[in-house]
Structure formats: structure tokens, C-alpha cells
Design a protein around this motif. Structure first.
Motif, PDB file in Angstrom:
ATOM      1  N   PRO A 128       0.848  -1.181   0.000  1.00 36.56           N
ATOM      2  CA  PRO A 128       0.000   0.000   0.000  1.00 36.56           C
ATOM      3  C   PRO A 128       0.894   1.246   0.000  1.00 36.56           C
ATOM      4  O   PRO A 128       2.044   1.168   0.438  1.00 36.56           O
ATOM      5  CB  PRO A 128      -0.747  -0.087   1.328  1.00 36.56           C
ATOM      6  N   ARG A 129       0.409   2.359  -0.514  1.00 40.13           N
ATOM      7  CA  ARG A 129       1.270   3.545  -0.526  1.00 40.13           C
ATOM      8  C   ARG A 129       0.493   4.844  -0.377  1.00 40.13           C
ATOM      9  O   ARG A 129      -0.691   4.905  -0.725  1.00 40.13           O
ATOM     10  CB  ARG A 129       2.148   3.569  -1.776  1.00 40.13           C
ATOM     11  N   ILE A 130       1.167   5.827   0.187  1.00 36.60           N
ATOM     12  CA  ILE A 130       0.653   7.191   0.178  1.00 36.60           C
ATOM     13  C   ILE A 130       1.649   8.033  -0.618  1.00 36.60           C
ATOM     14  O   ILE A 130       2.807   7.643  -0.785  1.00 36.60           O
ATOM     15  CB  ILE A 130       0.494   7.777   1.609  1.00 36.60           C
ATOM     16  N   ILE A 131       1.160   9.163  -1.103  1.00 34.18           N
ATOM     17  CA  ILE A 131       2.031  10.051  -1.873  1.00 34.18           C
ATOM     18  C   ILE A 131       2.149  11.358  -1.098  1.00 34.18           C
ATOM     19  O   ILE A 131       1.148  11.859  -0.578  1.00 34.18           O
ATOM     20  CB  ILE A 131       1.422  10.301  -3.267  1.00 34.18           C
ATOM     21  N   ILE A 132       3.371  11.873  -0.992  1.00 35.25           N
ATOM     22  CA  ILE A 132       3.557  13.154  -0.314  1.00 35.25           C
ATOM     23  C   ILE A 132       4.164  14.137  -1.318  1.00 35.25           C
ATOM     24  O   ILE A 132       5.272  13.914  -1.809  1.00 35.25           O
ATOM     25  CB  ILE A 132       4.509  13.020   0.899  1.00 35.25           C
ATOM     26  N   ASP A 271      -0.699  11.624  11.134  1.00 35.81           N
ATOM     27  CA  ASP A 271      -2.077  11.185  11.426  1.00 35.81           C
ATOM     28  C   ASP A 271      -2.541  10.195  10.368  1.00 35.81           C
ATOM     29  O   ASP A 271      -3.140   9.163  10.679  1.00 35.81           O
ATOM     30  CB  ASP A 271      -3.039  12.389  11.432  1.00 35.81           C
ATOM     31  N   GLY A 272      -2.256  10.537   9.127  1.00 33.35           N
ATOM     32  CA  GLY A 272      -2.665   9.671   8.012  1.00 33.35           C
ATOM     33  C   GLY A 272      -2.014   8.299   8.111  1.00 33.35           C
ATOM     34  O   GLY A 272      -2.657   7.275   7.872  1.00 33.35           O
ATOM     35  N   VAL A 273      -0.727   8.278   8.463  1.00 31.08           N
ATOM     36  CA  VAL A 273      -0.010   7.004   8.589  1.00 31.08           C
ATOM     37  C   VAL A 273      -0.702   6.128   9.636  1.00 31.08           C
ATOM     38  O   VAL A 273      -0.941   4.941   9.428  1.00 31.08           O
ATOM     39  CB  VAL A 273       1.478   7.254   8.959  1.00 31.08           C
ATOM     40  N   VAL A 274      -1.046   6.742  10.766  1.00 24.24           N
ATOM     41  CA  VAL A 274      -1.685   5.993  11.847  1.00 24.24           C
ATOM     42  C   VAL A 274      -3.109   5.582  11.459  1.00 24.24           C
ATOM     43  O   VAL A 274      -3.528   4.437  11.670  1.00 24.24           O
ATOM     44  CB  VAL A 274      -1.701   6.847  13.142  1.00 24.24           C
ATOM     45  N   ASN A 275      -3.843   6.508  10.850  1.00 24.85           N
ATOM     46  CA  ASN A 275      -5.265   6.243  10.590  1.00 24.85           C
ATOM     47  C   ASN A 275      -5.539   5.396   9.354  1.00 24.85           C
ATOM     48  O   ASN A 275      -6.509   4.662   9.305  1.00 24.85           O
ATOM     49  CB  ASN A 275      -6.037   7.560  10.451  1.00 24.85           C
TER      50      ASN A 275
END
Ligand code: GTP
Ligand code: MG
Length: 697
Positions: A128-132, A271-275
Motif C-alpha cells: 500500500p502507498r501514500i504520496i507526499i 495522522d494519516g499514517v496511523v489512521n
């Protein structure tokens, strides 16, 4: 430190193109989480994760480094990975240890070569990934343009969950599309912020983005879809729940914004990482071999212990440190585990967490966590450790083959004596570097993933191990082949009293299709050579072909057919036939129109429209053949094939043409014949280096 159970752990890797701000983000996270008392800076050389003197000198990450911070009752392990292509092998090795990737993009440059590379890796690892989008404070940074470039490359599943407030130097916070609130940050890097209503001039645009986001989230979840139809919107809780599922299933990739340098909007990312990101337990099963057959390792503290060693740090003073991610069970200090790849027991000492280079003692280490131990004897990067009898093996990582070689010369006798031990230690932590002696020239050849990589290894030899070496110009791994056919005899006869030597072979040589190395066919009928000598003849050719007749480079791409010969009852021997074969090979190669081959590289250059003309012109001058051009957003991608010999100084050239705004990737493609007029130069060099004698030309 507090004891965290796996539900409260997050493991993420910061990945992305070189200099996008990964280390700066790690610094901001550490500061926000209270792990450092001030915001550390790459330029000041005081960051936790770029601690190596070489990193401080060059202001780039060379090695991955692990750190952690506590956030909202969770422990977040962050692996700060290098972004420069020379070091991406290390990034790849670390992806085996985390449950998600955070892809960092420079808000002024958009998607770059390295962004695409790490994305491919994350796809391969099914993470899974998020983009910053970072550097939102920078001149020329642009939210919409960067999101557009993300869409071009990675599709519309990448979706903003924030909008920027203020542009460039006035970037002061974000509108959070999930809580539907604005977060305005104080000046001065404190990271303090106030929650506020969405600014009125952004309301309309924000509503549109919220609608887009809600639709995307609802689409992936039937339950939410129904609710959305009923009410026309989703509550914050429902959005969070839906996002979490879609992110974990890799259906959505949320886009966050930040200025790591000014510590603006970095807390909402935590917050996003945790949630939104999965805990080790939510990640589910991990693929691996159990007792030799493909299976899945369940994330459970009740299962047998298993861990993947994803990094090795070798240091002349502290010895070897191994970092591992625990996938099941619990690891106790001073216990004995098995290295299942090598089938050996390893007795562990103490366990510790790493905060950059600082070692923080850990008691036992639990499932889901990242932990380190020192002085393992036989365990290296990529190995699996597990409980006795569990026999678990995680998939191994393919590391890239070295793409460039230099000769190194120890400066003094003492350096010469120390070099082999030092090289051994260096390859322990970096499995992609090779140092070997060239049997022809007796030179020490160092091979790595790029010029920078090799320079850093020689720096390390000097600083860490006190071995001084001179780096000589790169060596091109030329090869030789034949264009025609030949039919020759090799006869070795020595009869001077006592037992003599006699071997006689007749062979035909012919070219093979490109890419094939060598074939040997035995067509001896009627016993002109006894069968037991045939393997020696093949071996003789195998050995002789290591050195072609043109410039002493290995010969490839040809077939030898052994069809006749003769022998002597007493004098024939394996060695005599080997020598005869090698004589035949030399003669045969000379008569079959020998030629030199050179490596051709696939080169991909990322740039913008403005520099296209200059770059194409430059490639022409390097005997490059442009294969195609692509346009993705503002980015232009040039694909070309260029001889390796012409690419050695491309890096500085591209930087000067584009003012640092171009990047490129290079990998080996195939071998091609060197044009006639250039062959003589290579032959002259070979004579000078003592590879071939002048009469051998
Ligand atoms: N203006 C601005 N500069 C930034 C920001 N984040 C990082 N930088 C600068 O960008 C440069 C690179 O930052 P790093 O944090 O080292 O980037 P990185 O992605 O870790 O780089 P590598 O690990 O070498 O790939 C440094 O000069 C930072 O000060 C930001 O948010 N805004
Ligand atoms: Mg870095």
C-alpha cells in the motif's frame, strides 16, 4: 520506551526521487514526535538518518536508515531510503521490511525518473502507498500541475486528501478534505497549527474535491456506496473507514502535501499514517516458503518466530549490525535462531532499536517491529532468521548487476595488504559492489551501479578502513567475436626424450546468433581422437576464449565444431589436447574475421521541452540512437540506445544542459560491433595495457 503491540505499530519506507525531501520529512516526523528536540537539517549535517560522514559531505542519502517516533499512541518505524539511482538497490531491500511506502515527490519537479522506479518496486512488493507532495513552499511548486503528473504516471487512483493554503513562499497549511477543516501553521518551524474553517475563497474548489474523493471511496465499498446514495455524502468516520480499506487493498493512493523544510503540514501526514495505513496485523499474510514449499506466514505472536534481515551495517569498530523485521512470533535476546537460507544456527546477543546510528536497548522484540542485533556470524542482507524447526524462508531480493567498472590501484604496499579485508567488509553491507582482479592485466577492478557509487566505495575504503586507492578511468567490458567462418588445425607436439606431448585437433568455427555465448559440437567419428580427450578439448577452448585475439577481451557468440584430429598412443594427454585446442582456437579466430563488440545501454532521459534539442544533439555526438519520445504532463522522456563508452561523462553534461533539472536512468541492453575506425583505438589501448602483444594484433 513504551512497549508497543503490533496493532499500534506502523512500518513505512520513505521513498522517491533523489532530493525530493525524504530525509527532511523523517527529520520533521522525529521532531513532531518528540524524538529530537529541534528540527534537524540535511544542510547542517545533523539529521538522524543521514549520519554517515559521506552523506553529510554530499548532502544526499547513500544508505537507508531506520528511525522511529511515537505518535497518537502508536510507534511509527520509518525507513529513510536513498533516492539516487546508484543506491536504489538498498531501497528495494528495505521494502521487504515495511507494510507501506510513502512516495515523496518534489512539488516543483513533479514525477521524476526515480519516482517511477520506486513506484515499480512498490508494485512488485504489493505494498500500500501514500504520496507526499513535498517542497510546497518552493518557488515554482504547483499543486495541480504535480497532481496532474502523478495522474499521468500512476493513474487517477492517486487522489488528493488535502489542498494547499497559500502558494510557494506563502504556503501556510492545508485544507483537509476528510475532516473538512483547515490547518494553518505557525511560522518558525515549530509545527504548531490552528484548526479553522475552510477559507471562503477555497470553499467551492474544496467541495468539488471532497465530492470526487467521496465518490472514489464509495465506489470501492458497496456498503458505503449505499450510504452515499442515500445521504449524498459520507461522514468523516465513514470516509476514514473506506479510505483505510481502499488503501490497504491498493485501490487508492492518497496524496498529502508538505513543506518538510519549514515543518508545515507534516503532522497530518503522521495522522494519516496511523489512521489509514495497515498495522503489521492488518497487512495479512506474507508470502514465503515453509519447509521448502510456497506458503504464507501468518502475522501472529503465537506463531513461530520469523524475521527478514533487510540491512547489514558493517563498521570497523562496532562490527556487523543486522536489522530485521519480525513477521511472526517473538524474539528474545540471547536466544538461538536458525538462518534458514544458510542452514546454520545463530546465537543472538542483545537486541536494540536503531534511531539513526544510536542504539536503544530493547528487551524482547515483538511481531511487527523492526529490531537490530550485532555480531551475527553468517547472516547477511536478504536472509531469513526463524525459530528452530520452523523452516521459514522469505523471498530473496534480486539485486542489480553492476553497470560500471573502474580500475583501482592501492597507493602503497600497506594499502595493498589491507585491501582484501576491507573489501570483504564493504561487500557485506553492499552486495552490489564487486571487487575482482582482472586475470589479464592483474589490475583490481571495482564495479558498481554508477560513478557516484564507485566513488563512494573508494571514499569508504579510505575513511572507514584506512586504505588509500587511486581510481582510474572506467573500464568498458568489451568482448570479441567472429564475423566469418574458419577451418583450422591445432597441433601440439613435443618430443624431446622421455615421454612427449601430442595433441592434434581440427575444428571449424562459425558465428552464432547475437546473445548466445558459446557452443561446442563434437563430430568425431571413427576414433581419430579417443573420447576421453574430448572434454579437455572443450575445456581448452573455454579457457582460451577468455582472451580474444583482437584486443584480449573475452570471445563470445561463436560455435566450434570438432571434426577431426589425431593422437599418439603414449604421448597424448589431457593437457596436450587442451593446448592443441587453444592453439586451434587462436588460429581459427584470426581466420574468421574477428571483431570487437561493445556494450550498448538503454538510456531514459527525463527532462522538459526546453532542453530537448540540446539533449538530442548531445546524444548524437555520443553515437546515440534515439528510439522514441514520450510526453507525460510537462515531462518529456527520451529513450535512446548509446554505447557505454560514450556515456561515462553524461551525468555532468546533463546537469549542465538542464541546470540540474534533468535526470536519467541507464541499464545494459546488448552488445554491438564497434565501428571499424574506433577498433584501432581499443587495440592500441590493449597493447599499452599489456592485454595483447603488438604482434598479436
Ligand atoms: N524548499 C524546500 N526544500 C526542501 C524541502 N524538503 C527538503 N528540502 C531540501 O531539499 C534538499 C534535499 O532534501 P533531502 O531531505 O536530503 O532529500 P532526500 O529525498 O532525502 O534526498 P536523497 O535521500 O539524497 O534522495 C535539501 O537541500 C533540503 O533542505 C521543502 O519542503 N522545501
Ligand atoms: Mg535522504
Amino acid at each position: 520506551m513504551k512497549d508497543y503491540v503490533a496493532d499500534k505499530i506502523r512500518n513505512i519506507a520513505l521513498v522517491g526521487h533523489g532530493s525530493s525531501g525524504k530525509t527532511s520529512l523523517a527529520s520533521a516526523f522525529l521532531f513532531n514526535g518528540g524524538a529530537t528536540s529541534r528540527l534537524t537539517k540535511v544542510e547542517k549535517g545533523n539529521t538522524v538518518t543521514d549520519y554517515d560522514p559521506d552523506e553529510i559531505k554530499r548532502n544526499i542519502s547513500i544508505n537507508s536508515a531506520v528511525c522511529f517516533m511515537e505518535w497518537n499512541g502508536h510507534k511509527i518505524n520509518v525507513v529513510d531510503c536513498p533516492g539516487y539511482s546508484n543506491f536504489l538497490w538498498d531501497t528495494k531491500a528495505c521494502l521487504g521490511a515495511v507494510d507501506a511506502g510513502a512516495v515523496v515527490i518534489d512539488g516543483a519537479s513533479g514525477v521524476e525518473v526515480g519516482t517511477e522506479k520506486v513506484w515499480e518496486m512498490l508494485v512488485e512488493f504489493e505494498l500500500p502507498r501514500i504520496i507526499i507532495i513535498n517542497k510546497m513552499d518552493r518557488e515554482n511548486s504547483d499543486f495541480l500541475r504535480t497532481v496532474e503528473s502523478v495522474h499521468q504516471f500512476f493513474g487517477r487512483q492517486a487522489i488528493p486528501v488535502q489542498m494547499p493554503i497559500g502558494k510557494e513562499k506563502d504556503f501556510s497549511g492545508v485544507v483537509d478534505l476528510i475532516s473538512k477543516k483547515a490547518y494553518i501553521f505557525e511560522k518558525g518551524e515549530s509545527g504548531k497549527y490552528k484548526e479553522a474553517e475552510i477559507p471562503s475563497d477555497m470553499k467551492e474548489a474544496a467541495d468539488k474535491k471532497i465530492e470526487e474523493l467521496t465518490e472514489m471511496v464509495a465506489e470501492n465499498e458497496e456498503k458505503l456506496m449505499e450510504k452515499y446514495f442515500e445521504k449524498g455524502e459520507l461522514s468523516t468516520e465513514e470516509l476514514v473507514e473506506g479510505l483505510k480499506i481502499s488503501i490497504n487493498n491498493r485501490q487508492l493512493f492518497p496524496i498529502f502535501l508538505s513543506s518538510a523544510m519549514l515543518n508545515i503540514a507534516t503532522q497530518p501526514i503522521l495522522d494519516g499514517v496511523v489512521n489509514f495505513l495497515p498495522s503489521p496485523m492488518e497487512r495479512g499474510e506474507i508470502k514465503g516458503k515453509i519447509k521448502g514449499t510456497d506458503g504464507a506466514i501468518k502475522a501472529s505472536k503465537d506463531e513461530s518466530f520469523s524475521a527478514l534481515v533487510f540491512k547489514t551495517i558493517s563498521d570497523p569498530y562496532t562490527g556487523r549490525i543486522s536489522l530485521m523485521r519480525i513477521f511472526s512470533g517473538t524474539l528474545k535476546p540471547d536466544s538461538t535462531v536458525v538462518n534458514s537460507n544458510r542452514g546454520v544456527d545463530e546465537r543472538l546477543g542483545g537486541l536494540f532499536f536503531l534511531q539513526g546510528k544510536e542504539q536503544i536497548p530493547a528487551g524482547e522484540a515483538k511481531i511487527g517491529d523492526i529490531v537490530a542485533t550485532a555480531k551475527l556470524k553468517m547472516t547477511f542482507t536478504g536472509d531469513t532468521l526463524c525459530a528452530k524447526g520452523a523452516s521459514i524462508e522469505f523471498p530473496r531480493i534480486d539485486f542489480p548487476e553492476p553497470s560500471i567498472s573502474f580500475a583501482i590501484e592501492p597507493e602503497t604496499r600497506a594499502d595493498e595488504d589491507r585491501i582484501s579485508q576491507a573489501v570483504h567488509r564493504i561487500t557485506e553491507e553492499d552486495p552490489t559492489v564487486r571487487i575482482e582482479r582482472d586475470p589479464e592485466t592483474n589490475e583490481l577492478i571495482i564495479s558498481g551501479n554508477g560513478q557516484l557509487h564507485v566513488e563512494i566505495i573508494t571514499d569508504r575504503l579510505k575513511k572507514k578502513y584506512g586504505v588509500n586507492v587511486l581510481l582510474k578511468p572506467p573500464k568498458i567490458p568489451y568482448k570479441e567475436t567472429i564475423r566469418g567462418k574458419s577451418d583450422v588445425q591445432g597441433k601440439y607436439k613435443k618430443q624431446t626424450g622421455g615421454r612427449g606431448q601430442y595433441g592434434d585437433v581440427k575444428i571449424k568455427m562459425e558465428p552464432l546468433t547475437r546473445g548466445k555465448d558459446f557452443e561446442f559440437e563434437d563430430k568425431i567419428f571413427g576414433g581419430s581422437i579417443p573420447r576421453n580427450f574430448i572434454p579437455s578439448i572443450e575445456k581448452g577452448i573455454q579457457e582460451a576464449k577468455k582472451k580474444g585475439v583482437v584486443a584480449g577481451y573475452p570471445a563470445v557468440n561463436f560455435k566450434v565444431t570438432l571434426y577431426d584430429g589425431s593422437f599418439h598412443d603414449v604421448d597424448s594427454s589431457d593437457i596436450a589436447f587442451k593446448i592443441a585446442a587453444s592453439m586451434a582456437f587462436k588460429k581459427g579466430m584470426k581466420e574468421a574475421k574477428p571483431t570487437i563488440l561493445e556494450p550498448i545501454m538503454n538510456v531514459e532521459i527525463y527532462t522538459s521541452e526546453a532542453y530537448m534539442g540540446d539533449i538530442m544533439g548531445n546524444l548524437n555526438g555520443r553515437r546515440g540512437k534515439v528510439q522514441g519520445m514520450e510526453q507525460k504532463g510537462n515531462l518529456r522522456i527520451i529513450k535512446a540506445q548509446v554505447p557505454m563508452a560514450e556515456m561515462l561523462d553524461f551525468e555532468p553534461t546533463l546537469t549542465s544542459i538542464t541546470g540540474g533539472r534533468g535526470s536519467y536512468l541507464m541499464e545494459f541492453s546488448h552488445y554491438e560491433e564497434v565501428p571499424g575506425q574506433l577498433q584501432q583505438k581499443i587495440i592500441n589501448e590493449a597493447v599499452k595495457e599489456g592485454r595483447v602483444k603488438p604482434e598479436e594484433e
